[in-house]
Each structure stands twice: as structure tokens, then as C-alpha cells.
Design an enzyme around this catalytic site. Structure first.
Site, PDB file in Angstrom:
ATOM      1  N   GLU A   1      20.120  45.835  80.463  1.00  0.00           N
ATOM      2  CA  GLU A   1      20.155  47.055  81.269  1.00  0.00           C
ATOM      3  C   GLU A   1      20.363  48.239  80.343  1.00  0.00           C
ATOM      4  OE1 GLU A   1      22.078  46.567  85.375  1.00  0.00           O
ATOM      5  OE2 GLU A   1      23.280  45.305  84.057  1.00  0.00           O
TER       6      GLU A   1
ATOM      7  N   LYS B   1      29.080  38.324  95.474  1.00  0.00           N
ATOM      8  CA  LYS B   1      29.794  37.932  94.271  1.00  0.00           C
ATOM      9  C   LYS B   1      30.754  39.048  93.868  1.00  0.00           C
ATOM     10  CE  LYS B   1      28.169  39.471  90.306  1.00  0.00           C
ATOM     11  NZ  LYS B   1      27.639  40.823  90.174  1.00  0.00           N
TER      12      LYS B   1
ATOM     13  N   LYS C   1      14.974  37.344  94.306  1.00  0.00           N
ATOM     14  CA  LYS C   1      13.874  38.094  93.675  1.00  0.00           C
ATOM     15  C   LYS C   1      12.601  37.260  93.748  1.00  0.00           C
ATOM     16  CE  LYS C   1      16.819  40.565  90.348  1.00  0.00           C
ATOM     17  NZ  LYS C   1      16.647  41.990  90.589  1.00  0.00           N
TER      18      LYS C   1
ATOM     19  N   HIS D   1      24.162  35.152  88.123  1.00  0.00           N
ATOM     20  CA  HIS D   1      22.712  35.377  88.095  1.00  0.00           C
ATOM     21  C   HIS D   1      21.984  34.544  87.028  1.00  0.00           C
ATOM     22  CE1 HIS D   1      23.755  38.517  90.760  1.00  0.00           C
ATOM     23  NE2 HIS D   1      24.015  39.457  89.876  1.00  0.00           N
TER      24      HIS D   1
ATOM     25  N   HIS E   1      21.876  37.759  94.372  1.00  0.00           N
ATOM     26  CA  HIS E   1      20.619  38.441  94.694  1.00  0.00           C
ATOM     27  C   HIS E   1      19.489  38.092  93.732  1.00  0.00           C
ATOM     28  CE1 HIS E   1      21.766  41.521  91.725  1.00  0.00           C
ATOM     29  NE2 HIS E   1      20.534  41.943  91.763  1.00  0.00           N
TER      30      HIS E   1
ATOM     31  N   LYS F   1      24.947  45.819  78.993  1.00  0.00           N
ATOM     32  CA  LYS F   1      24.756  47.193  79.457  1.00  0.00           C
ATOM     33  C   LYS F   1      24.436  48.063  78.249  1.00  0.00           C
ATOM     34  CE  LYS F   1      26.583  46.640  83.736  1.00  0.00           C
ATOM     35  NZ  LYS F   1      25.704  46.656  84.906  1.00  0.00           N
TER      36      LYS F   1
ATOM     37  N   ASP G   1      30.127  38.995  85.339  1.00  0.00           N
ATOM     38  CA  ASP G   1      29.308  39.836  86.224  1.00  0.00           C
ATOM     39  C   ASP G   1      27.855  39.351  86.276  1.00  0.00           C
ATOM     40  OD1 ASP G   1      28.938  42.262  87.821  1.00  0.00           O
ATOM     41  OD2 ASP G   1      27.798  43.047  86.120  1.00  0.00           O
TER      42      ASP G   1
HETATM   43  C1  BG6 Z   1      24.885  43.055  89.855  1.00  0.00           C
HETATM   44  C2  BG6 Z   1      25.888  43.403  88.785  1.00  0.00           C
HETATM   45  O1  BG6 Z   1      25.197  41.832  90.450  1.00  0.00           O
HETATM   46  O2  BG6 Z   1      23.600  42.982  89.260  1.00  0.00           O
HETATM   47  C3  BG6 Z   1      25.532  44.733  88.129  1.00  0.00           C
HETATM   48  O3  BG6 Z   1      27.193  43.492  89.364  1.00  0.00           O
HETATM   49  C4  BG6 Z   1      24.107  44.687  87.615  1.00  0.00           C
HETATM   50  O4  BG6 Z   1      26.431  45.040  87.075  1.00  0.00           O
HETATM   51  C5  BG6 Z   1      23.156  44.204  88.697  1.00  0.00           C
HETATM   52  O5  BG6 Z   1      23.763  46.008  87.222  1.00  0.00           O
HETATM   53  C6  BG6 Z   1      21.775  43.979  88.131  1.00  0.00           C
HETATM   54  O6  BG6 Z   1      20.887  43.704  89.174  1.00  0.00           O
HETATM   55  P1  BG6 Z   1      19.339  44.003  89.021  1.00  0.00           P
HETATM   56  O7  BG6 Z   1      18.735  43.455  90.281  1.00  0.00           O
HETATM   57  O8  BG6 Z   1      19.187  45.481  88.864  1.00  0.00           O
HETATM   58  O9  BG6 Z   1      18.903  43.269  87.792  1.00  0.00           O
END
Ligand code: BG6
Length: 444
Positions: A172, A104, A138, A196, A134, A296, A191
Site C-alpha cells: 500500500e 476482523k 474480491k 488476508h 474481505h 504501508k 492487520d
Molecule cells: C484492511 C486493513 O483489512 O485491509 C487495512 O485493516 C488495509 O489496513 C486494507 O488498508 C486493505 O484492503 P484493500 O482491499 O484496499 O487491499
């Protein structure tokens, strides 16, 4: 790099990152002899000729059967050019299968996502295009399907009659960590939510699929995404909240605001926080708000889904506010992966006082083994041709269909940014967004 230098670099990486097995020099040696390095410029047709020649050689010496998985870890703006290069050099077809994995973001709006699919399809058919999200890899997200469809007791409650609303949070604590330049083009909505969190929502809300075959599951996810109500500009203003973090002092240290991060324009209007209320227009979910938020520099790193059920119809135990705490089912995606059910219980002692308690399942203590990381699962799936956890063209387009109008309104509206301090739970507008329906965000 020479092949040898590349192998040494990979050896170091494997030694420092492999998590659950000792480094085995013999195994590594056999594996590393299959690594080769070809360098070149993406725009140079000669590069693809050299890769093609190398693949032909490897096919013979290593008996690959002509199977090739192309994994593009390039800039997304180069996907079309690389696919075209692969096609022109005749590598889109061969003796075995040919698949393409891309990361992505897939496009930056509906039209660009569609155009990119068209370009890739000139070389790879849709069944051979693997769009990685991704989150779908999970363990905890995959477990949503096991939880919902492997058990008999939850599914009857999984609808508008019993579910009051759903909150999906991906928080995050980190900032943009050196990715300022990329991030200011994307923003939290594109993003995290467009891909996601909408995929997680689709997994929570989809209908049971007839089988666990890739296309049955993806059909249901896609159908759910296509049932999300695309909002009008007025609805967007009421049902979304963008945010951007400003500087703060956290634990004695100065934390920069987003606009002070390296590579970020000091007047950047980019959202580092996004909250959206979605409604699904189908019989199961009509009228149930799905609140999604991601940001964030929030107080902690936590991704979870909280399903809040309707309260008991009658409070017979007196007026204590604890007595009315709603039943909650919490699916913890990360960290402390697991599932908790919150319900009321009688407090020991005289009188009938209730208190919320929790029934918990934890991956760590129940299974006592490490879950594979999302990428281990997804790359192995791509190698075996299992696309269940990959995003199909119709799914990407369905999510852009609901996200693009939000992007447009956010772009046209002059929000006063930054509107939350680093280390806090986001802008007050996100609280208001829930308050207007009498709800509050859970503090994870
Ligand atoms: C990514 C984003 O796809 O996913 C990032 O581009 C983000 O900005 C990340 O930090 C978060 O992934 P995870 O697996 O740490 O929740």
C-alpha cells in the site's frame, strides 16, 4: 437521529458511492421505507429490548419472515458484549434465521480468538457466525479457484516438482490514514498477514475440494492452514522481517514517519511492514517457500501473487542472463486485475537471443464490466446463507497458531526501528530473508 434523518444520510451516501447505476428516486423511496434507526448504549440492556421490539414490528409490517442478519460494525472488543445483549433480549432465535457478521480482527492471539468464539457461540451457533475477510470476497481471489480447478492445464504443475517458490505481496502506498490509534495496537502482521494474506495463500495452495459447497471449500482451506509449519523462535528470526516506515521526502513533499502520525506513540515498536516465509508440510508443497509481505507507505498500491516455476533444466542458448529468466505466473489481485504468464521468446533478428515476454489476461478488457466490490459479494452471501467466503473458527485458530509465535518473538526482540524510508520497498532484512535461499522479491 430520527428514521427520517437517517434515511436522508443514507440517500446522500448512495448517491455519492453507487458506481454503476443512475440514482432512481422511486427505487430509493421503496427501499428507504425499510430503514429504521435505534440509538443506545451497547452496555444498556434497554437498547436490546428496543431493537427487539422494533424487529417484531418490522417482521409484521415488512414480512421479513423473522430473518435477521446482525452486522456488528462496533469495536472488536465489544463483539462479545453485543452478542450477549442480543442473546439476553431473546433475539438469537426467532421465526426465521439469525446470523451474526463480525469484522476482523478476530481476537489478538489464539487464546483470545478461541474465547471470543466461545462467547459468540452462547448465542449463535458456528454456522451462523460469519467472520468477514474481505479479501476472500474480491473477484480476483475467487477467480483463483476458477483458474485452478476450472482448467485442466495448470493443476498438474501446481506442486513442489514444478513450483520453485511463491511470493504474495500486498503493498500500500498510503500510511495509516488517521487510523494510527487502532493500527499501533495491531501492526502489519496482525492487520494483513494473519487474515488476508494467509487466506490468499490457502486459496493458492489448498487441495481441490470435492464440491463448491461452503464446507467442502472451507475444509480444504482450513486443512492447508493447519499444514503450515509453526516456527520455533530461531526459525522466526531467520524467516521473518518486521519493518516500520520513517519520514521521507517524496515528490517534493515531506511524508511523516509512522511515529509522527497522529495518535501514534512516538516510540511505538509497531510493524507497518511484515515479511514472513512459510512452509507447508504436505506432499504437494514440502520444501517450497511461500514468501508473504505487506506494508504501508511502499512505492505503490499493488496486491499480487507471483508463482515462480523451476528453470529449464539446461540452458542451450548461450550465456545471456535474460535466457535464464524463470517462468512466472502472476495473479494480479488489484489494481489492473488479471493474470500474466511470463516466458522466454526468441528476440527477432539474427542469432538466438531470448527475452522474457508476457501473455496477459485483463478483467477490464475481457469482460468489459465492473466487478462487484468485495463487500457487495460478501454481504449478499451472508443474506443468502452462503458461508463459502467467510472464515470459520478452525481457520482463524489455525492462522493464529502460526502468527502468534512470530508476534511473540517480534515483541521480545529489540529491532532498530524505523528501518525503511516511506516510499521504499521495505527493510533490507526482507531482502536478506529471500537472498538466503537465492531468491529476490519481484518488483511489481
Ligand atoms: C484492511 C486493513 O483489512 O485491509 C487495512 O485493516 C488495509 O489496513 C486494507 O488498508 C486493505 O484492503 P484493500 O482491499 O484496499 O487491499
Amino acid at each position: 437521529m430520527s428514521d427520517e434523518q437517517y434515511r436522508e444520510k443514507m440517500e446522500e451516501a448512495v448517491k455519492s458511492f453507487s458506481e454503476d447505476t443512475e440514482f432512481a428516486p422511486d427505487v430509493w423511496k421503496a427501499f428507504a421505507s425499510g430503514l429504521f434507526y435505534v440509538a443506545g448504549d451497547i452496555g444498556d440492556p434497554g437498547l436490546y429490548q428496543r431493537i427487539c421490539a422494533k424487529l417484531a414490528e418490522i417482521e409484521k409490517t415488512r414480512n421479513t419472515g423473522g430473518n435477521v442478519l446482525f452486522y456488528l460494525s462496533t469495536q472488536p472488543s465489544q463483539y462479545a458484549a453485543v452478542a450477549a445483549g442480543i442473546g439476553t433480549a431473546g433475539m438469537g432465535q426467532g421465526n426465521g434465521w439469525r446470523r451474526l457478521v463480525v469484522e476482523k480482527p478476530f481476537g489478538h492471539d489464539l487464546a483470545s480468538a478461541r474465547a471470543l468464539s466461545d462467547e459468540l457461540h452462547k448465542v449463535f451457533s458456528e454456522t451462523n457466525v460469519y467472520r468477514i475477510d474481505h479479501y476472500l470476497g474480491k473477484e480476483t481471489v475467487q477467480n483463483i479457484l476458477a483458474f485452478r480447478f476450472g482448467n485442466g492445464i495448470f493443476e498438474p504443475l501446481w506442486n513442489r516438482r514444478y513450483v520453485n517458490h511463491v511470493q504474495i505481496t500486498a503493498a500500500e502506498s498510503i500510511g495509516v490514514e488517521g487510523r494510527g490509534a487502532y493500527y499501533q495496537e495491531a501492526g502489519a502482521l496482525a492487520d494483513m498477514i494473519q487474515n488476508h494474506l494467509l487466506q490468499v495463500m490457502a486459496t493458492i495452495a489448498m487441495e481441490p475440494s470435492a464440491s463448491f459447497r461452503a464446507d467442502s471449500v472451507r475444509d480444504e482451506r482450513s486443512k492447508l492452514l493447519r499444514s503450515i509449519h509453526p516456527m520455533t523462535p530461531d526459525e522466526i528470526r531467520a524467516n521473518t522481517a518486521p519493518g516500520q516506515y520513517g519520514p521521507a521526502r517524496i515528490g517534493g513533499a515531506e511524508v511523516p514517519g509512522f511515529r509522527q502520525e497522529p495518535g501514534v506513540n512516538p516510540n511505538s515498536p509497531t510493524d507497518t511492514y511484515a515479511a514472513v516465509t512459510f512452509f507447508v508440510e504436505n506432499w504437494r508443497w514440502a520444501g517450497v517457500p511461500f514468501y508473504l509481505r505487506s506494508g504501508k507507505r511502499l512505492p505503490k498500491r499493488v496486491t499480487e501473487i507471483a508463482i515462480q516455476f523451476n528453470p529449464a533444466p539446461l540452458t542451450i542458448f548461450g550465456g545471456n542472463s535474460d535466457d535464464t529468466a524463470p517462468n512466472l505466473l502472476i495473479v494480479r489481485i488489484q489494481p489492473e486485475e488479471g493474470i500474466s504468464l511470463k516466458f522466454l521468446s526468441k528476440r527477432p533478428g539474427t542469432g538466438m537471443k531470448l527475452r522474457p515476454v508476457s501473455m496477459d489476461f485483463n478483467y477490464g478488457s475481457s469482460f468489459g464490466e465492473r466487478s462487484p466490490s468485495a463487500y457487495e459479494t460478501l454481504l449478499l452471501d451472508a443474506l443468502t446463507g452462503d458461508a463459502t467466503l467467510y472464515t470459520r473458527q478452525d481457520m482463524v485458530e489455525a492462522s493464529w497458531t502460526v502468527v502468534e509465535p512470530i508476534q511473540n518473538v517480534w515483541r521480545e526482540t529489540k529491532y532498530s526501528l524505523p528501518n525503511y524510508a516511506a516510499g521504499t520497498w521495505g527493510p533490507s532484512a526482507a531482502e536478506m530473508m529471500l537472498a538466503m535461499r537465492g531468491h529476490v522479491w519481484r518488483k511489481p
